[in-house]
Design an enzyme around this catalytic site. Structure first.
Site, PDB file in Angstrom:
ATOM      1  N   TYR A  81      41.079 -10.973 100.276  1.00 54.11           N
ATOM      2  CA  TYR A  81      41.536 -10.579  98.932  1.00 54.11           C
ATOM      3  C   TYR A  81      43.054 -10.531  98.870  1.00 54.11           C
ATOM      4  O   TYR A  81      43.712 -10.006  99.768  1.00 54.11           O
ATOM      5  CB  TYR A  81      41.001  -9.190  98.593  1.00 54.11           C
ATOM      6  CG  TYR A  81      39.523  -9.150  98.292  1.00 54.11           C
ATOM      7  CD1 TYR A  81      38.989  -9.883  97.225  1.00 54.11           C
ATOM      8  CD2 TYR A  81      38.672  -8.367  99.053  1.00 54.11           C
ATOM      9  CE1 TYR A  81      37.624  -9.831  96.946  1.00 54.11           C
ATOM     10  CE2 TYR A  81      37.312  -8.307  98.771  1.00 54.11           C
ATOM     11  CZ  TYR A  81      36.794  -9.048  97.720  1.00 54.11           C
ATOM     12  OH  TYR A  81      35.455  -8.993  97.435  1.00 54.11           O
ATOM     13  N   LYS A  84      34.535  21.905 114.154  1.00 53.86           N
ATOM     14  CA  LYS A  84      34.466  21.862 112.686  1.00 53.86           C
ATOM     15  C   LYS A  84      34.291  20.413 112.231  1.00 53.86           C
ATOM     16  O   LYS A  84      34.472  19.482 113.024  1.00 53.86           O
ATOM     17  CB  LYS A  84      35.733  22.472 112.099  1.00 53.86           C
ATOM     18  CG  LYS A  84      37.015  21.754 112.487  1.00 53.86           C
ATOM     19  CD  LYS A  84      38.248  22.591 112.157  1.00 53.86           C
ATOM     20  CE  LYS A  84      39.521  21.870 112.565  1.00 53.86           C
ATOM     21  NZ  LYS A  84      40.699  22.726 112.393  1.00 53.86           N
TER      22      LYS A  84
HETATM   23  C1  LIG Z   1      41.346  22.756 113.598  1.00 51.59           C
HETATM   24  C2  LIG Z   1      41.863  23.961 114.251  1.00 51.59           C
HETATM   25  C3  LIG Z   1      42.151  23.968 115.619  1.00 51.59           C
HETATM   26  C4  LIG Z   1      42.061  22.726 116.462  1.00 51.59           C
HETATM   27  O1  LIG Z   1      43.145  21.886 116.152  1.00 51.59           O
HETATM   28  P1  LIG Z   1      43.400  20.522 116.939  1.00 51.59           P
HETATM   29  O2  LIG Z   1      44.695  20.048 116.411  1.00 51.59           O
HETATM   30  O3  LIG Z   1      42.284  19.614 116.557  1.00 51.59           O
HETATM   31  O4  LIG Z   1      43.395  20.865 118.371  1.00 51.59           O
HETATM   32  C5  LIG Z   1      42.545  25.162 116.193  1.00 51.59           C
HETATM   33  N1  LIG Z   1      42.678  26.289 115.451  1.00 51.59           N
HETATM   34  C6  LIG Z   1      42.442  26.297 114.124  1.00 51.59           C
HETATM   35  C7  LIG Z   1      42.639  27.564 113.367  1.00 51.59           C
HETATM   36  C8  LIG Z   1      42.039  25.143 113.484  1.00 51.59           C
HETATM   37  O5  LIG Z   1      41.795  25.166 112.166  1.00 51.59           O
END
Ligand SMILES: *Cc1c(COP(=O)(O)O)cnc(C)c1O
Length: 378
Positions: free
Chosen positions: A270, A49
């Site tokens: 800054y 994702k």
């Molecule tokens: C993002 C996600 C994962 C992976 O999570 P990580 O902490 O990156 O391993 C697994 N299952 C779901 C439902 C997620 O949304």
């Protein structure tokens, strides 16, 4: 042109600003194997994702082809995976957002999560082309998506009689796999409700897989590692990525584009947040928050110059940061700077350390890599 060249940002004729992100295909492959080793009998989704956690879906695919399937949220990303000729499983982790999405699921063969009654309603009304593979999600305690345990079986029964449904798998997500609370309560809530239901079990993010492998490996048909594939620890600072046997998959590098010699009392950047207490030499690096480097990193954040560990000085500005050259007296204009990842010498600066200095997690840094940073697929 080679795939690597195609998936790297085209080189410009003019000399570009020296910032660069490098994606390490070999490290993605290594990390996937590392994650799999903790649940050798389960199939592994590579969670890709958010454009593969900022790495670029097409680039990450080069290193993650050995996965059993790809899990993501965005229908466009699912289309991109099919365009790469990936014929295997793709899972939509949040399921469909609109009834029209179901047509795309049929057309592209996408498996989808069902986490609420509205999604069952959509499916029941759908004149499907092909029956759907569903992952029914239980809210076992995270209180994000899913049916509460006491509502889960009713949802399962509703789905089970729909002609649109081919197969129902069972899924939940852990809220505390990386912490002291652990997974026991959620796993037992899940097992209590599903123990006599047929269907594959899809459990566990990276932290669950890395910390609770013995319990999970035997309870899972599928596991869902994300962050560990990208070389970031799932429970930093308790364990570093190196402790977990993970290799960095993204390097953010730049060069020194300016030098200053300070005397005691001189300030840097800054707001004059850093004041020298003695004479010192500093370097100016072509990387700032507009490149995705976190603005909340302050003096002391680790950085590598020519592979030697030193520290950030003062505030991060939009296009530049300043670094202490005391430990690297030979540093000069054009010297290599590693903001995170792997230096040319092989020295590693874990992204988790930089994230920690900014009060955040490696995930956020990877995902926030800015559009203007050219990317090289290595
Ligand atoms: C993002 C996600 C994962 C992976 O999570 P990580 O902490 O990156 O391993 C697994 N299952 C779901 C439902 C997620 O949304």
């Amino acid at each position: 042109m080679s795939i690597r060249a195609q998936l790297s940002t085209p080189r410009k004729a003019v000399m570009p600003r020296p910032i660069l992100a490098t994606i390490h295909t070999d490290a993605l492959t290594h990390n996937l194997a590392r994650a799999r080793a903790n649940a050798p009998d389960a199939r592994a989704w590579a969670v890709v994702k958010a454009n593969a956690y900022g790495h670029g879906l097409e680039r990450a695919f080069e290193g993650l082809r050995a996965a059993d399937g790809f899990a993501l949220l965005d229908l466009d990303e699912a289309k991109r995976l099919r365009a790469l000729d990936w014929r295997g499983p793709i899972l939509l982790l949040e399921g469909c957002f609109d009834a029209r999405d179901l047509e795309l699921c049929s057309r592209l063969g996408l498996w989808h999560t069902i986490h609420c009654n509205e999604q069952i309603d959509m499916l029941a009304a759908h004149k499907t082309l092909l029956p759907h593979r569903i992952f029914l999600k239980m809210n076992s305690g995270m209180n994000r998506l899913g049916f509460k345990p006491e509502r889960f079986r009713a949802a399962w029964t509703r789905l089970n009689v729909l002609p649109q449904v081919e197969e129902i798998s069972l899924m939940t997500h852990f809220s505390d796999a990386d912490g002291p609370k652990g997974i026991a309560a959620q796993l037992s809530a899940f097992n209590a409700v599903t123990h006599d239901l047929p269907g594959e079990r899809n459990l566990s993010n990276s932290a669950g897989l890395m910390r609770h492998a013995p319990e999970l490996a035997q309870a899972s048909d599928w596991v869902r590692p994300g962050i560990v594939l990208y070389g970031s620890s799932s429970d930093f600072p308790e364990h570093s990525a190196a402790d977990l046997g993970l290799a960095p998959t993204m390097t953010l590098s730049s060069k020194i584009i300016g030098l200053q010699n300070l005397v005691a009392g001189d300030s840097v950047g800054y707001g004059s947040q850093f004041v020298a207490d003695a004479a010192m030499r500093i370097g100016v690096v072509a990387c700032g928050y507009a490149d995705g480097y976190p603005r909340h990193c302050g003096t002391g954040t680790p950085v590598l110059v020519n592979g030697v560990r030193t520290r950030l000085l003062g505030r991060v500005s939009m296009d530049m940061v300043m670094v202490d050259l005391t430990p690297v007296p030979q540093a000069a204009m054009g010297s290599e700077v590693t903001l995170w990842g792997r230096s040319a010498s092989g020295a590693v600066l874990p992204i988790d350390e930089v994230a920690h200095a900014a009060g955040t997690v490696g995930y956020e840094l990877m995902c926030a890599l800015a559009q203007r940073v050219p990317v090289l697929l290595a």
